[in-house]
Design a protein around this motif. Structure first.
Motif, PDB file in Angstrom:
ATOM      1  N   LYS A 132       0.830  -1.202   0.000  1.00 34.15           N
ATOM      2  CA  LYS A 132       0.000   0.000   0.000  1.00 34.15           C
ATOM      3  C   LYS A 132       0.864   1.251   0.000  1.00 34.15           C
ATOM      4  O   LYS A 132       0.569   2.203  -0.713  1.00 34.15           O
ATOM      5  N   LEU A 133       1.935   1.228   0.801  1.00 29.66           N
ATOM      6  CA  LEU A 133       2.841   2.383   0.820  1.00 29.66           C
ATOM      7  C   LEU A 133       3.516   2.568  -0.540  1.00 29.66           C
ATOM      8  O   LEU A 133       3.654   3.693  -1.019  1.00 29.66           O
ATOM      9  N   LYS A 134       3.901   1.463  -1.149  1.00 30.01           N
ATOM     10  CA  LYS A 134       4.540   1.519  -2.459  1.00 30.01           C
ATOM     11  C   LYS A 134       3.562   2.075  -3.497  1.00 30.01           C
ATOM     12  O   LYS A 134       3.925   2.911  -4.317  1.00 30.01           O
ATOM     13  N   ALA A 135       2.298   1.632  -3.439  1.00 28.29           N
ATOM     14  CA  ALA A 135       1.282   2.117  -4.375  1.00 28.29           C
ATOM     15  C   ALA A 135       1.007   3.603  -4.159  1.00 28.29           C
ATOM     16  O   ALA A 135       0.902   4.372  -5.115  1.00 28.29           O
ATOM     17  N   ARG A 136       0.903   4.017  -2.900  1.00 30.27           N
ATOM     18  CA  ARG A 136       0.675   5.444  -2.607  1.00 30.27           C
ATOM     19  C   ARG A 136       1.837   6.292  -3.089  1.00 30.27           C
ATOM     20  O   ARG A 136       1.640   7.371  -3.635  1.00 30.27           O
ATOM     21  N   LYS A 137       3.042   5.814  -2.855  1.00 30.76           N
ATOM     22  CA  LYS A 137       4.237   6.538  -3.291  1.00 30.76           C
ATOM     23  C   LYS A 137       4.237   6.687  -4.813  1.00 30.76           C
ATOM     24  O   LYS A 137       4.527   7.753  -5.343  1.00 30.76           O
ATOM     25  N   LEU A 138       3.873   5.609  -5.512  1.00 30.99           N
ATOM     26  CA  LEU A 138       3.816   5.653  -6.970  1.00 30.99           C
ATOM     27  C   LEU A 138       2.762   6.642  -7.449  1.00 30.99           C
ATOM     28  O   LEU A 138       2.986   7.388  -8.406  1.00 30.99           O
TER      29      LEU A 138
END
Length: 198
Positions: free
Chosen positions: A4-10
């Motif tokens: 989720k953090l990776k998706a938000r960062k993207l």
């Protein structure tokens, strides 16, 4: 959580890049033509529209390709994860149904069939992150069943464990049965844990 953090960062990065793509051509145009007054001529606005379309369309197409590629990979990973969990669940059901619990009434014939079934489950280690743990549990089951089988080798196919040898030999077999049943439960718990982890 990390996904989720990776998706938000993207998403934040893509939003920033998109904002820059939209803003930079406008700023460049304004810097070059700021000395001119705003035109009333539709032809001049058409030229400005051509400029913006010519600059932005290729850039937005590239961003769209990147987003499409990311979404394709993301959906593919999700599908793979779901398929893997389905395989794990099916294996769990098979292990639960086909690898029966041993008891004193188990016959040599039942034991031979069970050994064949356990050996067939040995090929499914690839479904798990901890392949060695799965394989180790299956191998322990096979070893236990082989030991019980050696004790019963001289028995008739229909003879039950409770009728084999003297009481000391039967007690050893009962202990092996307890170990098999415990390992069987551990294997089921391991598979269940692998299914439920994210």
């Amino acid at each position: 959580m990390a996904r989720k953090l990776k998706a938000r960062k993207l998403i934040v990065i893509l939003a920033f890049v998109s904002f820059c793509i939209l803003t930079i051509p406008t700023v460049i145009y304004w810097c070059n033509f700021r000395g001119y007054k705003l035109s009333d001529s539709p032809g001049d606005w058409g030229v400005f529209g051509d400029y913006m379309g010519g600059v932005l369309n290729p850039l937005l197409s590239i961003v769209n390709l990147i987003v499409l590629g990311y979404l394709t990979i993301f959906v593919s990973e999700q599908d793979n994860r779901m398929a893997l969990n389905q395989f794990r669940f099916d294996l769990y059901v098979d292990v639960k149904e086909k690898l029966t619990i041993l008891d004193r009434n188990t016959t040599k014939k039942d034991l031979d069939e069970l050994i064949t079934k356990v050996r067939s489950f040995g090929d499914f280690g690839f479904l798990f992150d901890k392949k060695a743990d799965y394989q180790s549990a299956v191998n322990r089951l096979i070893e236990i069943l082989d030991r019980i089988g050696k004790e019963m080798k001289e028995s008739l196919p229909e003879k039950q464990i409770r009728g084999v040898g003297d009481s000391a030999k039967r007690e050893d077999l009962y202990n092996e049965i307890k170990e098999y049943n415990k390992t069987h439960e551990e294997l089921l718990l391991f598979i269940q844990t692998e299914i439920t982890k994210k």
